[in-house]
Design an enzyme around this catalytic site. Structure first.
Site, PDB file in Angstrom:
ATOM      1  N   GLU A   1      46.042   1.979  -1.566  1.00 34.95           N
ATOM      2  CA  GLU A   1      45.493   2.357  -0.249  1.00 34.95           C
ATOM      3  C   GLU A   1      46.344   1.755   0.868  1.00 34.95           C
ATOM      4  O   GLU A   1      45.830   1.083   1.770  1.00 34.95           O
ATOM      5  CB  GLU A   1      44.014   1.951  -0.134  1.00 34.95           C
ATOM      6  CG  GLU A   1      43.145   2.705  -1.120  1.00 34.95           C
ATOM      7  CD  GLU A   1      41.636   2.662  -0.852  1.00 34.95           C
ATOM      8  OE1 GLU A   1      41.204   1.920   0.030  1.00 34.95           O
ATOM      9  OE2 GLU A   1      40.918   3.411  -1.532  1.00 34.95           O
TER      10      GLU A   1
ATOM     11  N   GLU B   1      40.612   6.096  -8.371  1.00 32.54           N
ATOM     12  CA  GLU B   1      39.305   5.578  -7.919  1.00 32.54           C
ATOM     13  C   GLU B   1      38.410   6.775  -7.637  1.00 32.54           C
ATOM     14  O   GLU B   1      38.732   7.609  -6.791  1.00 32.54           O
ATOM     15  CB  GLU B   1      39.446   4.699  -6.666  1.00 32.54           C
ATOM     16  CG  GLU B   1      40.121   3.380  -6.956  1.00 32.54           C
ATOM     17  CD  GLU B   1      40.136   2.416  -5.776  1.00 32.54           C
ATOM     18  OE1 GLU B   1      39.230   2.473  -4.915  1.00 32.54           O
ATOM     19  OE2 GLU B   1      41.072   1.600  -5.717  1.00 32.54           O
TER      20      GLU B   1
HETATM   21  O1  AHR Z   1      36.593   0.162  -5.442  1.00 31.04           O
HETATM   22  C1  AHR Z   1      36.352  -0.560  -4.290  1.00 31.04           C
HETATM   23  C2  AHR Z   1      37.440  -0.397  -3.235  1.00 31.04           C
HETATM   24  O2  AHR Z   1      37.462   0.917  -2.779  1.00 31.04           O
HETATM   25  C3  AHR Z   1      38.846  -0.648  -3.684  1.00 31.04           C
HETATM   26  O3  AHR Z   1      39.197  -1.983  -3.658  1.00 31.04           O
HETATM   27  C4  AHR Z   1      39.648   0.110  -2.670  1.00 31.04           C
HETATM   28  O4  AHR Z   1      40.878   0.559  -3.192  1.00 31.04           O
HETATM   29  C5  AHR Z   1      38.726   1.238  -2.262  1.00 31.04           C
HETATM   30  O5  AHR Z   1      38.638   1.367  -0.892  1.00 31.04           O
END
Ligand code: AHR
Length: 491
Positions: free
Chosen positions: A173, A295
């Protein structure tokens, strides 16, 4: 009446096992307490890893595990997590609750966890606050067999052979918590950092930081500038019942409208894959670069009374439906989606497992991964659906979700779910010219709010579904409301 058509004679490509991957971050009680309790703990453990959790995860055959973050990755300095535990530096986990991170779980412990699970390692490096040298030395430390400063340091720390690292993420990110970068700037940084992710042993697949949900400009720029230097591009998309991050909604207290809105928002994943995939196609028509959805999952308000920075949430049949829809979407797009990692494995967000002290419960989401594991490494089959739609506040969704595959032993698997909260669905599965034999159907079913708790850990669990009928080339079954099946047969 709903109809699913499966054409076992049309194989559409391999479903990479890694689509069933997991994610474990130094966040709340995911690693500490959830997975790792240390060697001297009274909770049963092997080299510090909880035996109950590892055994449960082995049953769903976790193919790959991403670590150490997430946002944590871009403030993690790997050298703090090696050598004698007493001497390891303590740091503040600024993203997640400001807790003290004692670094007792580091590279050696992560690789031991992967060994116990029998899964591939996906390490996420630090671009946001780390250096090229730091990243390059980490790769050397883990994967170089010969004599070198880092390989020798690894040996001093008790590990003779190099480890195999299959995937390496160059930042996380970086448009946000990983450095607030613009796409062009990140793409140039990616080109520089990735050179030093050397292949000392087996090839490491390099994954560039991809877009936040519908940020198509990010994908376009990063593919244009750096597409030739990567093996994968990530994508993050979370399902929130409400748009508002301050009031995302409760994991357990929700109305039927919230349930349907959550499912509708889950279907956005399909549009994201199609549109990001379309942009990738224009730079990479042969689909060499994988879309790695590293994710995904539901994100609700934390359980009342728990630390807001720990992202601990319960898990109901609604989550099971979200998993069923997403995994079917990933299977159907396996030409581009090469990996996916649900967030997160234990005690955080849409977890497989919840723990409290020495107790453990398996969530409804765990059982979906259990039902769907038959697709790992199988060949996707052409399938289609003809069913009614359910109206939601955000537009219609199909009543049924589906995907089908054939494994190397010739067994056909269809995973399907009836998304209706209240109505059963009369389902006919058509196999064209083929006659299904040796039918076996397993099911997960419950009321939309059903969940497993420490007091009642077996409220939701997988059962064998006996009420299906084979009629020539057809299987007929009545899917109860809010149910997920895995139908197995040979043809
Ligand atoms: O999964 C929780 C968080 O969500 C992670 O650390 C981040 O990459 C995303 O914003």
């Amino acid at each position: 009446m709903s109809n699913i058509y499966v054409n076992a004679r049309k194989k559409l490509g391999t479903i990479n096992r890694e689509i069933y991957g997991q994610f474990s971050e130094h966040l709340g009680r995911c690693i500490y307490g959830g997975i790792y309790v240390g060697e001297n703990n009274k909770i049963s453990n092997k080299n510090g890893m909880r035996t109950d959790v590892v055994e449960a995860l082995k049953n769903i055959h976790v193919p790959v595990l991403r670590w150490p973050g997430g946002c944590f990755a871009d403030e993690y300095h790997w050298k703090d997590g090696i050598g004698s535990k007493e001497k390891r530096k303590k740091m503040i986990n600024t993203h997640w609750g400001g807790t003290v991170e004692d670094n007792s779980f580091g590279t050696h412990e992560f690789m031991e966890l992967c060994r116990q699970l029998g899964c591939k390692a996906y390490i996420n490096g630090n671009v946001g606050s780390g250096t090229v040298q730091e990243m390059s030395e980490w790769v050397e430390y883990m994967t170089f067999e010969g004599t070198s400063p880092m390989a020798d340091l690894r040996r001093e720390n008790g590990r003779e052979e190099a480890w195999r690292i299959d995937y390496f993420g160059v930042g996380n990110e970086n448009w946000g918590c990983g450095g607030n970068m613009r796409a062009e700037y990140y793409a140039d940084e990616y080109r520089r950092y990735q050179i030093y992710v050397r292949n000392y042993g087996t090839k490491i697949q390099k994954i560039a930081c991809g877009a936040n949900a519908g940020d198509y400009n990010w994908t376009r720029k990063v593919m244009e500038i750096a597409g030739n230097y990567m093996d994968g591009l990530s994508l993050h998309y979370y399902t929130l019942p409400n748009e508002n991050w301050e009031e995302k909604g409760s994991a357990t207290q929700f109305e039927k409208e919230d349930y349907y809105r959550t499912l509708k928002k889950t279907y956005y994943m399909e549009e994201l894959i199609q549109r990001h995939g379309g942009i990738m196609d224009s730079y990479d028509p042969k689909k060499r670069v994988g879309l790695m959805i590293d994710e995904w999952g539901t994100w609700y308000d934390v359980e009342p009374g728990t630390n807001p920075g720990f992202l601990y949430q319960q898990n109901t049949m609604r989550d099971a439906m979200v998993a069923a829809i997403n995994l079917n979407i990933f299977n159907r797009h396996c030409d581009r989606v090469k990996m996916a990692n649900i967030a997160q494995m234990v005690n955080v967000l849409q977890a497989m497992i919840l723990t409290e002290g020495d107790q453990m419960v398996l969530t409804p989401t765990y059982y979906v991964f259990d039902l769907y594991q038959c697709h790992q490494g199988a060949e996707l089959l052409e399938s289609s659906i003809d069913c009614k739609e359910i109206e939601t506040e955000k537009g219609a969704i199909p009543e049924i979700t589906q995907s089908a595959s054939i494994d190397k032993n010739g067994l056909v698997h269809l995973t399907a779910a009836n998304l209706s909260a209240e109505q059963s669905s009369q389902l006919r599965v058509h196999f064209g010219e083929d006659q299904p034999k040796d039918l076996h159907v397993e099911m997960l079913q419950g009321e939309i709010h059903d969940k497993n708790t420490f007091e009642n850990p077996n409220c939701v669990k997988k059962t064998v579904f006996e009420k299906s009928r084979v009629e020539g080339n057809l299987v007929e079954l009545e899917l109860p409301p809010c149910s997920i099946i895995c139908l197995e047969c040979s043809l």
